[in-house]
Design a protein around this motif. Structure first.
Motif, PDB file in Angstrom:
ATOM      1  N   UNK A 166       0.837  -1.201   0.000  1.00 57.27           N
ATOM      2  CA  UNK A 166       0.000   0.000   0.000  1.00 57.27           C
ATOM      3  C   UNK A 166       0.874   1.254   0.000  1.00 57.27           C
ATOM      4  N   UNK A 167       1.985   1.222   0.724  1.00 62.61           N
ATOM      5  CA  UNK A 167       2.905   2.365   0.709  1.00 62.61           C
ATOM      6  C   UNK A 167       3.522   2.551  -0.674  1.00 62.61           C
ATOM      7  N   UNK A 168       3.821   1.452  -1.343  1.00 65.97           N
ATOM      8  CA  UNK A 168       4.310   1.546  -2.716  1.00 65.97           C
ATOM      9  C   UNK A 168       3.268   2.142  -3.649  1.00 65.97           C
ATOM     10  N   UNK A 169       2.005   1.786  -3.429  1.00 71.21           N
ATOM     11  CA  UNK A 169       0.922   2.362  -4.235  1.00 71.21           C
ATOM     12  C   UNK A 169       0.799   3.855  -3.968  1.00 71.21           C
ATOM     13  N   UNK A 170       0.963   4.263  -2.712  1.00 71.58           N
ATOM     14  CA  UNK A 170       0.907   5.694  -2.380  1.00 71.58           C
ATOM     15  C   UNK A 170       2.049   6.444  -3.050  1.00 71.58           C
ATOM     16  N   UNK A 171       3.243   5.861  -3.021  1.00 74.46           N
ATOM     17  CA  UNK A 171       4.397   6.469  -3.686  1.00 74.46           C
ATOM     18  C   UNK A 171       4.110   6.653  -5.179  1.00 74.46           C
ATOM     19  N   UNK A 172       3.581   5.603  -5.811  1.00 70.86           N
ATOM     20  CA  UNK A 172       3.314   5.666  -7.256  1.00 70.86           C
ATOM     21  C   UNK A 172       2.221   6.681  -7.575  1.00 70.86           C
ATOM     22  N   UNK A 173       1.158   6.702  -6.787  1.00 69.12           N
ATOM     23  CA  UNK A 173       0.049   7.620  -7.064  1.00 69.12           C
ATOM     24  C   UNK A 173       0.465   9.070  -6.857  1.00 69.12           C
ATOM     25  N   UNK A 174       1.152   9.350  -5.761  1.00 68.56           N
ATOM     26  CA  UNK A 174       1.560  10.731  -5.496  1.00 68.56           C
ATOM     27  C   UNK A 174       2.613  11.206  -6.486  1.00 68.56           C
ATOM     28  N   UNK A 175       3.513  10.331  -6.855  1.00 67.68           N
ATOM     29  CA  UNK A 175       4.530  10.699  -7.831  1.00 67.68           C
ATOM     30  C   UNK A 175       3.909  10.915  -9.211  1.00 67.68           C
ATOM     31  N   UNK A 176       2.948  10.077  -9.577  1.00 67.12           N
ATOM     32  CA  UNK A 176       2.257  10.269 -10.857  1.00 67.12           C
ATOM     33  C   UNK A 176       1.504  11.596 -10.861  1.00 67.12           C
TER      34      UNK A 176
END
Length: 180
Positions: A154-164
């Motif tokens: 989930x933290x990886x998903x947050x990183x990807x979403x915020x970076x995108x």
């Protein structure tokens, strides 16, 4: 960055932090009450699949390379960077301590009134009978792993979403060279 990227990243951070907190609570004596429910694990993995895949698709649609993705993450507010970094470190430490102390037993269950677990020791693979104390330890270790790994994802998903979202914001701010 658009509100939907912030919402996506915020929900992913919140779910990841909650799962890491629950995984940390398994160090306390006794098993967590809701973690034996099959529907809870199914709900965690279904929401993880949706959050993680959609975040990766968002990141891939930006067409950015690794360097640009890292620079976009560095452009996020420092509180967001620190929160994601601290939670990721917490998850790594939790998983490291969990794997270092769990031993060779997995998947504890009760069969015919006896406590058994799967032993992964080389040359002795199979179900072995264990004491009730070891049964509780194996259950807690399994719970810890089953909560910490989705928390990290989930933290990886947050990183990807915020970076995108940051990449999308930066792309929208660029003025084409042919327009003056």
């Amino acid at each position: 960055m658009g509100w939907n990227f912030k919402l996506h990243g915020g929900v992913a951070v919140g779910l990841g932090a909650t799962l890491l907190l629950l995984a940390s609570l398994t160090w306390l004596p006794g098993a967590l009450p809701l973690t034996d429910a099959r529907w809870l694990m199914a709900a965690i993995f279904a929401s993880l699949f949706l959050a993680f895949v959609s975040a990766l698709v968002r990141l891939l649609l930006t067409g950015a390379d690794k360097h640009a993705i890292w620079l976009a993450f560095r452009c996020l507010p420092s509180k967001v960077q620190m929160t994601l970094g601290a939670l990721a470190l917490w998850g790594v430490v939790l998983l490291a301590f969990s794997t270092a102390t769990e031993g060779n037993l997995q998947a504890a269950e009760v069969r015919d009134g006896r406590y058994v677990a799967f032993d992964t020791t080389p040359h002795t693979r199979g179900m072995v009978e264990i004491s009730q104390r070891h049964y509780q330890d194996v259950l807690e270790s399994d719970q810890r792993t089953m909560l910490a790994i989705p928390g990290m994802l989930f933290l990886g998903a947050a990183y990807a979403a915020l970076t995108a979202g940051e990449l999308r914001r930066a792309d929208g701010a660029v003025v084409p060279s042919d327009i003056t």
